[in-house]
Design a protein around this motif. Structure first.
Motif, PDB file in Angstrom:
ATOM      1  N   ILE A   1       4.860   6.984   8.704  1.00 47.47           N
ATOM      2  CA  ILE A   1       3.755   6.537   7.847  1.00 47.47           C
ATOM      3  C   ILE A   1       3.386   5.083   8.100  1.00 47.47           C
ATOM      4  O   ILE A   1       2.501   4.539   7.444  1.00 47.47           O
ATOM      5  CB  ILE A   1       4.086   6.740   6.354  1.00 47.47           C
ATOM      6  CG1 ILE A   1       5.252   5.848   5.923  1.00 47.47           C
ATOM      7  CG2 ILE A   1       4.353   8.204   6.061  1.00 47.47           C
ATOM      8  CD1 ILE A   1       5.531   5.886   4.419  1.00 47.47           C
TER       9      ILE A   1
ATOM     10  N   LYS B   1       0.698   4.352  -2.700  1.00 43.41           N
ATOM     11  CA  LYS B   1       0.459   5.716  -2.230  1.00 43.41           C
ATOM     12  C   LYS B   1       1.542   6.647  -2.771  1.00 43.41           C
ATOM     13  O   LYS B   1       1.257   7.769  -3.210  1.00 43.41           O
ATOM     14  CB  LYS B   1       0.447   5.745  -0.698  1.00 43.41           C
ATOM     15  CG  LYS B   1       0.089   7.103  -0.095  1.00 43.41           C
ATOM     16  CD  LYS B   1      -0.052   6.984   1.415  1.00 43.41           C
ATOM     17  CE  LYS B   1      -0.515   8.308   2.043  1.00 43.41           C
ATOM     18  NZ  LYS B   1       0.532   9.341   1.981  1.00 43.41           N
TER      19      LYS B   1
ATOM     20  N   SER C   1       0.815  -1.222   0.000  1.00 37.26           N
ATOM     21  CA  SER C   1       0.000   0.000   0.000  1.00 37.26           C
ATOM     22  C   SER C   1       0.847   1.270   0.000  1.00 37.26           C
ATOM     23  O   SER C   1       0.490   2.270  -0.635  1.00 37.26           O
ATOM     24  CB  SER C   1      -0.939   0.003   1.211  1.00 37.26           C
ATOM     25  OG  SER C   1      -0.200   0.042   2.428  1.00 37.26           O
ATOM     26  N   HIS C   2       1.984   1.264   0.703  1.00 32.36           N
ATOM     27  CA  HIS C   2       2.822   2.462   0.754  1.00 32.36           C
ATOM     28  C   HIS C   2       3.445   2.759  -0.609  1.00 32.36           C
ATOM     29  O   HIS C   2       3.626   3.924  -0.988  1.00 32.36           O
ATOM     30  CB  HIS C   2       3.919   2.298   1.799  1.00 32.36           C
ATOM     31  CG  HIS C   2       3.391   2.165   3.200  1.00 32.36           C
ATOM     32  ND1 HIS C   2       2.815   3.212   3.873  1.00 32.36           N
ATOM     33  CD2 HIS C   2       3.332   1.094   4.041  1.00 32.36           C
ATOM     34  CE1 HIS C   2       2.434   2.812   5.071  1.00 32.36           C
ATOM     35  NE2 HIS C   2       2.733   1.533   5.197  1.00 32.36           N
TER      36      HIS C   2
ATOM     37  N   ARG D   1       3.203   6.238  -5.555  1.00 32.82           N
ATOM     38  CA  ARG D   1       2.960   6.435  -6.987  1.00 32.82           C
ATOM     39  C   ARG D   1       1.809   7.410  -7.228  1.00 32.82           C
ATOM     40  O   ARG D   1       1.881   8.261  -8.122  1.00 32.82           O
ATOM     41  CB  ARG D   1       2.657   5.094  -7.661  1.00 32.82           C
ATOM     42  CG  ARG D   1       3.878   4.383  -8.159  1.00 32.82           C
ATOM     43  CD  ARG D   1       3.551   3.390  -9.236  1.00 32.82           C
ATOM     44  NE  ARG D   1       4.775   2.822  -9.776  1.00 32.82           N
ATOM     45  CZ  ARG D   1       4.809   1.792 -10.590  1.00 32.82           C
ATOM     46  NH1 ARG D   1       3.680   1.190 -10.962  1.00 32.82           N
ATOM     47  NH2 ARG D   1       5.954   1.329 -11.058  1.00 32.82           N
ATOM     48  N   ALA D   2       0.749   7.275  -6.436  1.00 32.86           N
ATOM     49  CA  ALA D   2      -0.405   8.167  -6.619  1.00 32.86           C
ATOM     50  C   ALA D   2      -0.008   9.615  -6.346  1.00 32.86           C
ATOM     51  O   ALA D   2      -0.411  10.536  -7.075  1.00 32.86           O
ATOM     52  CB  ALA D   2      -1.547   7.733  -5.705  1.00 32.86           C
ATOM     53  N   GLU D   3       0.779   9.844  -5.297  1.00 30.79           N
ATOM     54  CA  GLU D   3       1.210  11.206  -4.969  1.00 30.79           C
ATOM     55  C   GLU D   3       2.145  11.750  -6.041  1.00 30.79           C
ATOM     56  O   GLU D   3       2.084  12.934  -6.395  1.00 30.79           O
ATOM     57  CB  GLU D   3       1.884  11.216  -3.603  1.00 30.79           C
ATOM     58  CG  GLU D   3       0.913  10.931  -2.453  1.00 30.79           C
ATOM     59  CD  GLU D   3       1.615  10.804  -1.111  1.00 30.79           C
ATOM     60  OE1 GLU D   3       2.868  10.683  -1.119  1.00 30.79           O
ATOM     61  OE2 GLU D   3       0.934  10.811  -0.083  1.00 30.79           O
TER      62      GLU D   3
END
Length: 431
Positions: free
Chosen positions: A320, A157, A153-154, A159-161
């Motif tokens: 995080i 996250k 998941s990290h 990549r999305a940011e």
């Protein structure tokens, strides 16, 4: 170019090269264990390679490319022919693919014995080995399981940011700088200066040499200058994979190299301090020294890319929830048995002991834990990235939940191909 990569008559198979005299072979297997090279293909393939190279190179670089073309490997990335161990590993993929064709043709599996089937099965088996055979060996297996169960998941996250910041301006999918410029360079500390390579260049010491130097393993490649005459690998340089996969271990008690990688720590093999193929075109002696030292190159790269310090990244990963441990506030405290290193770190004007370059920090973390695998930060970065890349592909082994017992390919005793040793045996590059 594709016709050069494929077998000249069996179009579903990959082309491989044939090793030549002098021998002997390291085992009782066949001699078809060199990478395919331009010297063995039709002139149209060589001409196509020259046209592509000429369009992309300076005249000087193109002349060098043209002069060395016959011994160059016909593979997607010629870095895989920079040293002989990696070149022989690449060859195992070509052989695994070809043996998959043979197996599907001779067994009633429901799979068609064609290129697509062999390609898919080769990828699935290797991708499974990446996680269960490789990551759980070089990383903390607890961290790997945590990343897999969390579906990386990290990583997604991150990549999305990244995509949100760089909309419509990026090329391909993003990988963390901290991964490829620091964490995934841990293998540099595992490299040996000498290898117990095969019976000709290793034990029992009655062959050509009692060991293979790292320099020789670079020289007997397409760009190394030792593939003379027929531009092919000599039979006596085919690798004995049993010495590298743990099938035939040796502890090095006889004074010769052990059949294991070195530990992950803060020390590099001497040849990596003065790499013989790098920096030769540099007239300035300081630049030449920089290019030849792998440690200096890695540290300089991290500085130029503005990587965070080890402590800063460790703190962020804990904040995080990606890691559970706390940052190592004073790295020099890890080296009580190495006072020179301890004093150097603590005595630098840039306070390396408290603001440690990430590449060094990851090695120090691993060394403090015994050196058999990466520490939590290194494990997190490596596992998150490789698992994330696999999960980003819906057809990967991890996304599909593939395991070797689901495969139509089996060992002669009908066992699944579930280890790197069995991979080599199935490919018939190891007995």
């Amino acid at each position: 170019m594709i016709s050069g990569l494929r077998h000249p008559t069996l179009k579903d198979k990959m082309r491989v090269g044939t090793a030549i005299e002098p021998g002997p072979l390291p085992d009782n297997l066949d001699q078809h264990r060199d990478l395919p090279r331009y010297g063995q293909v039709q002139s149209s393939v060589r001409e196509a390679a020259l046209r592509l190279a000429q369009a992309a190179m300076t005249p000087e670089a193109f002349q060098k490319f043209s002069d060395t073309l016959p011994q160059r490997a016909i593979i997607g990335d010629n870095r895989n022919d920079e040293n002989l161990v990696v070149a022989q590993f690449h060859l195992s993929f070509l052989r695994f693919h070809n043996k998959a064709i043979d197996y599907l043709a001779s067994h009633d599996t429901g799979w068609i014995a064609d290129f697509s089937s062999a390609q898919a099965l080769t990828r699935l088996h290797y991708q499974w080995l990446i996680v269960d055979g490789y990551l759980k060996g070089v990383c903390d297996p607890v961290v790997v399981d945590r990343v897999v169960n969390d579906r990386a998941s990290h990583f997604f996250k991150f990549r999305a940011e990244f995509d949100a910041r760089r909309q419509n301006t990026r090329l391909g999918n993003a990988l963390p700088l901290e991964f490829f410029a620091a964490a995934y360079r841990f293998g540099h500390s595992m490299v040996r200066a000498f290898y117990d390579y095969n019976k000709n260049f290793g034990r029992p010491g009655t062959g050509f040499l009692p060991r293979a130097t790292l320099r020789l393993l670079f020289e007997f490649t397409g760009g190394g200058g030792r593939l003379d005459d027929e531009k092919k690998l000599p039979k006596n340089w085919i690798i004995d994979w049993a010495r590298f996969t743990g099938v035939d271990p040796h502890d090095g008690s006889d004074g010769e190299p052990a059949r294991l990688a070195r530990k992950i720590d803060t020390e590099l093999a001497p040849p990596l301090h003065m790499m013989f193929k790098e920096g030769e075109d540099q007239g300035d002696q300081q630049l030449k020294a920089l290019f030849k030292s792998l440690a200096r190159r890695n540290l300089r790269r991290g500085y130029n890319l503005r990587l965070p310090t080890g402590q800063a990244l460790h703190k962020h990963l804990k904040q995080i929830g990606a890691v559970e441990s706390s940052p190592i506030q004073d790295v020099s405290a890890l080296f009580a048995t190495k006072p020179d290193l301890q004093n150097f770190l603590a005595g630098t004007a840039t306070r390396f002991h408290e603001r440690t370059p990430l590449w060094f920090y990851i090695h120090a973390e691993a060394e403090a834990a015994g050196g058999n695998r990466l520490g939590e930060v290194g494990s997190c970065l490596v596992a998150l990235t490789l698992v994330g890349v696999l999960l980003a592909d819906p057809d990967s082994a991890l996304s599909r939940g593939f395991t070797p017992d689901q495969s139509p390919l089996k060992m002669p005793d009908n066992a699944p191909i579930d280890s790197i040793a069995k991979w080599m045996q199935f490919a018939a590059v190891m007995q």
